[in-house]
Scaffold this active site. Structure first.
Site, PDB file in Angstrom:
ATOM      1  N   ASP A   1       0.829  -1.200   0.000  1.00  0.00           N
ATOM      2  CA  ASP A   1       0.000   0.000   0.000  1.00  0.00           C
ATOM      3  C   ASP A   1       0.870   1.259   0.000  1.00  0.00           C
ATOM      4  O   ASP A   1       1.862   1.344   0.724  1.00  0.00           O
ATOM      5  CB  ASP A   1      -0.889  -0.018   1.246  1.00  0.00           C
ATOM      6  CG  ASP A   1      -1.903   1.095   1.277  1.00  0.00           C
ATOM      7  OD1 ASP A   1      -2.748   1.133   0.367  1.00  0.00           O
ATOM      8  OD2 ASP A   1      -1.846   1.921   2.199  1.00  0.00           O
TER       9      ASP A   1
ATOM     10  N   GLU B   1       1.600  -0.671  -5.091  1.00  0.00           N
ATOM     11  CA  GLU B   1       0.599   0.341  -5.400  1.00  0.00           C
ATOM     12  C   GLU B   1       1.353   1.663  -5.435  1.00  0.00           C
ATOM     13  O   GLU B   1       1.611   2.280  -4.401  1.00  0.00           O
ATOM     14  CB  GLU B   1      -0.504   0.399  -4.340  1.00  0.00           C
ATOM     15  CG  GLU B   1      -1.579   1.421  -4.708  1.00  0.00           C
ATOM     16  CD  GLU B   1      -2.229   2.102  -3.518  1.00  0.00           C
ATOM     17  OE1 GLU B   1      -3.375   2.563  -3.674  1.00  0.00           O
ATOM     18  OE2 GLU B   1      -1.601   2.193  -2.454  1.00  0.00           O
TER      19      GLU B   1
END
Length: 525
Positions: free
Chosen positions: A201, A260
C-alpha cells in the site's frame, strides 16, 4: 523458478465485503474460504486480500494496530492458516496487503510516541516536527492530506505529526533503522506462514524529502495524481524494495511484491519493477482515460514500452476498492455495462497480468445512492459530506436470493445492497446464458488455454477509426469497437469469445463490443 506473476489473473477481495461467515454483517476469512470455489470456477490464478489485521477501522483496516495478527472482526490466525491451506489446495496463490507507509494511532509505537517528550527516540519512528509561527501554532509545512484538510495534527506538547491520510494514520519515518528492521520481520512472519506475495500500500510514499519543503500547491491533492511531490516517489524508496526483493528471493517458491505506486511518468513507475526490485506495479493508466480508441491504444503502447525497458511485465487494472466501478465510469446503465464488458475482454487479451476487483465479473455498478448514515469512508467524513468517498464500490457481493443482502450474510450487511441486484447475483448469472459472469468464465478459460495469451508480444493491425485490432501470435486476434455504430471487419479466424451476449460472428462488430477471433492449436496449447 516459475514466473507465474508475469501473466497471472489476480482477483482482489475486499475482505469486509466479499462473504460473511459468522452472520455479523461484515465479511471475514471464514466467508472467503467458503466462497473459494467461485474463484476456481471463474478461472483466476491468485487472490489479493485487503487488510485483515487488528485495527480500529478508521480507514477500513488500512490503519493497522498489529501487523502480525488477525482482527477478531475477520477471524483468527487459525482461520487465516485454514484459508491459505485451502486456497493452495485449490491451486490458488494468496497475496496479502501490507501497509508500510503509516500505522494506526493505536499502534503501540504511536501510543509510546505520544507519551514521550519531544526529541525522544520513540518519536523518531514517526515524523514529529515543531510548528511554524511565533509559538509553533502553524503546521510545519503546507502539505495536505489525501483525505482532505492539513496533513499535520498538533499534539498536547505543541509538536505536530505527519499523516498523509487520516489523522488516525500517522506516517512512519522510513529513515529510522528500527522501522525498517521491524517491517522486515513482519514480512518474514507472513512468508513463513506461506503467503505468495504482498500488495504494498502507498508504495511510493514511504520516503519523504528530508527537508519537508512546502509544495506551493493551493488545491486538494489526490492519491491518484501524477504530480512531483516531496512526499511521493522519492528516489530513496527504491533502497527499501531492493532489500525486500532479496528477502522474497530467499524463500522457496516464488514470492512476489506488488507496488501500489503512483509516479509522475511511466518511466519512473517502471523503476519499481527493475530486476532487483519488485515483481509488479499496478498500472492504473486504464483507470485514468476515457472510453476512446486513441486513449486506450496510447496507454497500451506506453505501458508495454516502459515495462519492457526494464524487463518487467505489465499489469492491467480496470477497478479496485478506491475508484468508481467501470460500469458507472463508462457511462452507467446498459451503455456503461457494454463498455465495461468490452474493456474487460480487451484487457484480458493484452500481454501481462490482469487484476479483477470483486464484482466486476458480475457487472456491478457503483452504488451512488447510499444513505448518509451508512457511509463509513473517512473521505466522506473529512469532506463534510461533500465527497461521497469510496463506499459505493465497496457494497457487499451479491451471491444468491431475491432480497438484500443476497446471501452475503445472514445478518444486516455493513453497507446496504440495492434491491435491483437480485438479477446480478452469482447464482442468477451462473444460470443465465450470455451473462457477465459466464462471459468472464469463458474468457478466462480461453486465456489460460490459448498459447498466444498471457505474457508475450502484441502486434497492432489496421482498423477503421474508433476500432482497435491487435494480433497475439499466429492464431489470435482481438478487436474492440469503441464507437456507437457497427463496423464491418475482415479478420481471420473463427469466433472464440465476445463481450456481448451474441454467439456467432458475421464480420460486423457492434459498438462497445470486443471479439476474440482465431483458433486454439491443441498441439501447442
Amino acid at each position: 523458478m516459475t514466473k507465474w506473476w508475469r501473466d497471472a489473473v489476480v482477483y482482489q477481495i475486499y475482505v469486509r465485503s466479499f462473504a460473511d461467515g459468522d452472520g455479523d454483517g461484515v465479511g471475514d476469512l471464514a466467508g472467503i474460504r467458503d466462497r473459494l470455489p467461485h474463484l476456481v470456477d471463474l478461472g483466476v490464478d491468485a487472490v489479493w486480500l485487503t487488510p485483515f489485521y487488528p485495527s480500529p477501522m478508521a480507514d477500513g483496516g488500512y490503519d493497522v494496530a498489529d501487523y502480525c495478527d488477525v482482527d477478531p472482526l475477520f477471524g483468527s490466525l487459525a482461520d487465516f492458516d485454514a484459508l491459505l491451506a485451502q486456497a493452495h489446495e485449490l491451486g490458488l496463490r494468496v497475496i496479502v496487503d501490507v501497509v508500510p507507509n503509516h500505522t494506526s494511532d493505536e499502534h503501540p509505537w504511536f501510543v509510546e510516541a505520544l507519551a514521550a517528550a519531544p526529541g525522544d527516540p520513540a518519536r523518531e519512528r514517526y515524523l514529529f516536527r515543531d510548528g511554524r509561527g511565533e509559538h509553533g501554532e502553524l503546521p510545519p509545512n503546507d502539505w495536505e492530506s489525501v483525505f482532505g484538510g492539513p496533513a499535520w495534527t498538533r499534539v498536547a506538547d505543541g509538536q505536530w505529526y505527519l499523516h498523509l491520510f487520516d489523522p488516525r494514520q500517522p506516517d512512519l519515518n522510513w529513515r529510522n533503522p528500527q522501522v525498517r528492521e521491524s517491517f522486515r520481520k513482519v514480512l518474514e512472519f507472513w512468508l513463513d506462514r506461506g503467503v505468495d506475495g504482498f500488495r504494498i500500500d502507498v508504495a511510493h510514499g514511504m520516503i519523504k524529502h528530508p527537508d519537508l519543503p512546502d509544495t506551493g500547491l493551493d488545491g486538494q491533492i489526490s492519491l491518484l495524481g501524477r504530480g512531483e511531490l516531496p512526499y511521493f516517489d522519492q528516489d530513496e524508496v527504491h533502497d527499501i524494495y531492493r532489500d525486500w526483493r532479496q528477502l522474497f528471493d530467499s524463500y522457496e517458491g516464488t514470492r512476489i511484491g506488488v507496488a501500489e505506486a503512483w509516479a509522475s511518468t511511466s518511466e519512473r513507475l517502471a523503476r519499481y519493477v527493475r530486476p532487483d526490485e519488485l515483481h509488479q506495479a499496478f498500472n492504473f493508466a486504464l483507470l485514468e482515460v476515457p472510453w476512446s480508441a486513441p486513449d486506450f491504444r496510447r496507454v497500451v503502447e506506453e505501458s508495454l514500452a516502459t515495462t519492457a525497458a526494464v524487463g518487467a511485465t505489465t499489469t492491467w487494472v480496470l477497478g479496485n476498492h478506491d475508484v468508481q466501478r467501470p460500469v458507472t465510469r463508462y457511462g452507467g446503465g446498459e451503455l456503461g455495462l457494454r463498455r465495461a464488458r468490452a474493456a474487460a475482454l480487451f484487457s484480458f487479451a493484452l500481454p501481462g497480468a490482469v487484476y479483477v476487483y470483486q464484482g466486476e465479473e458480475l457487472g456491478l455498478p457503483e452504488v451512488l445512492e447510499l444513505p448518509d448514515e451508512a457511509r463509513q469512508d473517512p473521505i466522506w467524513k473529512r469532506s463534510g459530506g461533500t465527497d461521497p468517498g469510496r463506499d459505493g464500490c465497496r457494497v457487499p457481493m451479491p451471491w444468491s436470493g431475491d432480497e438484500p443482502p443476497f446471501g452475503f450474510s445472514t445478518g444486516k450487511s455493513w453497507l446496504p445492497a440495492p434491491a435491483e441486484w437480485a438479477s446480478a447475483t452469482v447464482a442468477a448469472q451462473a444460470r443465465t446464458e450470455g451473462s457477465v459472469l459466464r462471459t468472464y468464465r469463458d474468457a478466462l478459460a480461453l486465456r489460460r488455454a490459448h498459447p498466444a495469451l498471457g505474457d508475450g508480444e502484441l502486434e497492432w493491425l489496421d482498423a477503421p477509426e474508433g476500432v482497435l485490432v491487435f494480433r497475439r501470435g499466429a492464431d489470435f486476434v482481438c478487436a474492440t469497437n469503441f464507437g456507437a455504430e457497427p463496423v464491418s471487419l475482415d479478420l481471420p479466424g473463427g469466433l472464440l469469445c465476445r463481450s456481448d451476449a451474441a454467439t456467432s460472428w458475421d464480420g460486423v462488430l457492434p459498438g462497445a463490443t470486443t471479439v476474440w477471433l482465431g483458433r486454439i492449436n491443441q498441439e501447442s496449447a
